[in-house]
Motif scaffolding. Structure first.
Motif, short mmCIF file in Angstrom:
data_model
loop_
_atom_site.label_atom_id
_atom_site.label_comp_id
_atom_site.label_asym_id
_atom_site.label_seq_id
_atom_site.Cartn_x
_atom_site.Cartn_y
_atom_site.Cartn_z
N MET A 168 1.27 -1.41 0.15
CA MET A 168 -0.21 -0.07 0.34
C MET A 168 0.87 1.12 -0.26
SD MET A 168 -3.43 1.06 2.61
CE MET A 168 -3.59 -0.55 2.21
N PRO A 169 0.59 1.98 -1.20
CA PRO A 169 1.62 3.54 -0.58
C PRO A 169 1.49 4.51 0.24
CG PRO A 169 -0.84 3.95 -2.69
CD PRO A 169 -0.24 2.46 -1.68
N HIS A 170 2.19 4.53 0.30
CA HIS A 170 2.75 5.51 2.59
C HIS A 170 2.51 7.34 1.62
CE1 HIS A 170 3.58 1.86 4.34
NE2 HIS A 170 4.78 1.64 3.68
N GLY A 171 2.39 7.51 2.43
CA GLY A 171 1.76 8.94 2.64
C GLY A 171 1.24 9.71 4.31
N ALA A 197 -1.72 11.06 3.33
CA ALA A 197 -3.06 11.40 3.03
C ALA A 197 -3.70 9.83 3.66
CB ALA A 197 -4.04 11.54 1.70
N VAL A 198 -2.96 8.62 3.00
CA VAL A 198 -2.73 7.17 3.48
C VAL A 198 -2.80 7.21 5.44
CG1 VAL A 198 -1.91 5.17 3.20
CG2 VAL A 198 -2.53 6.51 1.39
N THR A 199 -1.88 8.02 5.79
CA THR A 199 -2.06 7.71 7.46
C THR A 199 -3.12 7.76 8.06
OG1 THR A 199 0.86 7.90 7.12
CG2 THR A 199 -0.49 8.16 9.06
N SER A 200 -3.47 9.30 7.05
CA SER A 200 -4.81 10.14 7.83
C SER A 200 -5.87 9.20 7.88
CB SER A 200 -5.09 11.93 7.66
OG SER A 200 -6.08 12.07 8.14
N GLU A 201 -5.22 8.87 6.63
CA GLU A 201 -6.89 7.57 6.39
C GLU A 201 -6.75 6.62 7.64
OE1 GLU A 201 -10.81 7.38 4.59
OE2 GLU A 201 -9.55 8.60 4.60
N LEU A 202 -5.74 5.67 7.53
CA LEU A 202 -5.80 4.95 8.79
C LEU A 202 -6.32 5.31 10.05
CD1 LEU A 202 -2.75 2.94 7.05
CD2 LEU A 202 -5.14 2.82 7.00
N ARG A 203 -5.50 6.01 9.79
CA ARG A 203 -5.43 7.14 12.24
C ARG A 203 -7.13 6.88 12.14
NH1 ARG A 203 -2.21 10.96 12.02
NH2 ARG A 203 -0.49 9.92 12.70
N SER A 204 -7.72 7.31 11.00
CA SER A 204 -9.68 7.35 11.39
C SER A 204 -9.94 6.04 11.52
CB SER A 204 -10.02 8.74 10.30
OG SER A 204 -9.88 7.95 8.76
N GLN A 205 -9.90 5.06 10.75
CA GLN A 205 -10.70 4.05 11.38
C GLN A 205 -9.97 3.32 12.57
OE1 GLN A 205 -12.11 3.55 8.86
NE2 GLN A 205 -12.21 4.96 7.87
N MET A 206 -9.06 3.49 13.37
CA MET A 206 -8.46 2.96 14.71
C MET A 206 -9.06 3.46 15.31
SD MET A 206 -5.17 4.57 15.73
CE MET A 206 -4.51 6.03 16.11
N ILE A 207 -9.47 2.69 16.20
CA ILE A 207 -9.59 2.59 18.20
C ILE A 207 -8.88 2.90 18.87
CG2 ILE A 207 -11.42 1.90 19.71
CD1 ILE A 207 -12.63 -0.40 17.88
#
Length: 256
Positions: free
Chosen positions: A135-138, A140-150
Motif C-alpha cells: 500500500m502506498p505511504h503518504g 493522506a493514507v496515514t490520516s485515513e488509517l488513523r481515522s479508522q483505528m480505535i
C-alpha cells in the motif's frame, strides 16, 4: 433601288448547306492542334520560362528552412572540430612515470585522483534491499488509517473522523448539565480528606459536614493512603455554584 437598300440594311440570312455545316463544326472544335515538330521546338522555351519564374510562397519557405538547417549543421561541425582539437590539446592522461614533478605530471595526477573520487562517490550502498510496500505511504493514507483505528480507553477510545461545524450548527447559550455526577476519588499519600473532596468539586459546607460525620466513626488521620471513595454529586443550586454532595461511601478498615 429601294429593294437593294432594304437588302443591305437587313441582317444576313443564315446559310444552309454542306459548307456552312463544316464551318460550324470547325468553329466549335476549338483551335487546331499543334503538330509534334512545332511542340519540340517550343519545349525549351517552356523549360526556361519555368526556371526563370519567381518562386512561390511554398518554395520560398522551403528554401529558408533548408538554409537554416544547413547553417546549423555547419556551425555544429565547426564546434565539433573545435572541441576535438581542444580535447586533443589537454593531455589529461600523461604517463606518470615520465617528468615526475612537472606541471604535466601534476595534471595527470589530478586526473587520476579525480577519477578515483568519482568512482568512490558512485560506490553502491550495501544496505539490504527493501521491497515495495503493498500500500502506498503518504500523509493522506496515514490520516485515513488513523481515522479508522480505535484509540485506547485511556485516550477516550475515539474512532472515525471529526467533522467540522457547518452552517447548520447553532451555538447554545448554555449547555445543559447532568443532574448527577458519579466519580471515584483516591486518597493519595500526603493528601488530606478535605483537599481530596475540594478537588472533586464538593462545596465547602458539604466538606465540613462529611468530615464531621466520618470523624465520628474514624479519625481522618487514620484513613490509609490509597483508599478509594465513591462520590455522588447532585444538581447545582445555581449556575457557577459547586455541586452538593449527595453521598460519600468508602471502607477505611475491614472491621467497619
Amino acid at each position: 433601288m429601294l429593294d437593294h437598300a432594304r437588302n443591305l440594311n437587313d441582317p444576313p440570312e443564315p446559310e444552309h448547306g454542306p459548307e456552312a455545316d463544316l464551318r460550324a463544326v470547325s468553329a466549335s472544335a476549338g483551335p487546331a492542334p499543334i503538330d509534334p515538330e512545332t511542340a519540340r521546338e517550343l519545349l525549351p522555351y517552356f523549360r526556361n520560362a519555368k526556371a526563370l519564374a519567381p518562386p512561390t510562397a511554398a518554395q520560398q519557405a522551403g528554401r529558408t528552412v533548408l538554409a537554416r538547417v544547413n547553417g546549423v549543421s555547419e556551425r555544429y561541425d565547426e564546434w565539433r572540430l573545435a572541441a576535438s582539437r581542444w580535447f586533443d590539446s589537454l593531455d589529461l592522461a600523461p604517463d606518470l612515470a615520465e617528468n615526475i614533478g612537472s606541471r604535466r605530471w601534476f595534471r595527470g595526477l589530478g586526473t587520476m585522483v579525480g577519477l578515483g573520487v568519482v568512482a568512490l562517490a558512485l560506490w553502491p550502498d550495501l544496505t539490504p534491499l527493501e521491497a515495495r510496500p503493498a500500500m502506498p505511504h503518504g500523509d493522506a493514507v496515514t490520516s485515513e488509517l488513523r481515522s479508522q483505528m480505535i484509540l485506547p480507553l485511556a485516550l477516550g477510545a475515539d474512532s472515525g473522523r471529526r467533522m467540522g461545524p457547518t452552517q447548520a450548527v447553532i451555538p447554545l447559550k448554555s449547555a445543559p448539565e447532568r443532574p448527577q455526577i458519579q466519580m471515584m476519588v483516591t486518597l493519595t499519600p500526603g493528601d488530606s480528606f478535605a483537599a481530596m473532596l475540594r478537588r472533586a468539586g464538593v462545596a465547602a459546607d458539604d466538606i465540613d459536614r462529611a468530615a464531621a460525620l466520618v470523624d465520628q466513626a474514624l479519625p481522618l488521620g487514620e484513613i490509609a493512603s490509597g483508599t478509594q471513595m465513591d462520590v455522588l454529586l447532585g444538581r447545582r443550586p445555581a449556575p457557577g455554584q459547586p455541586r452538593p454532595l449527595d453521598s460519600l461511601a468508602f471502607r477505611a478498615r475491614f472491621d467497619l
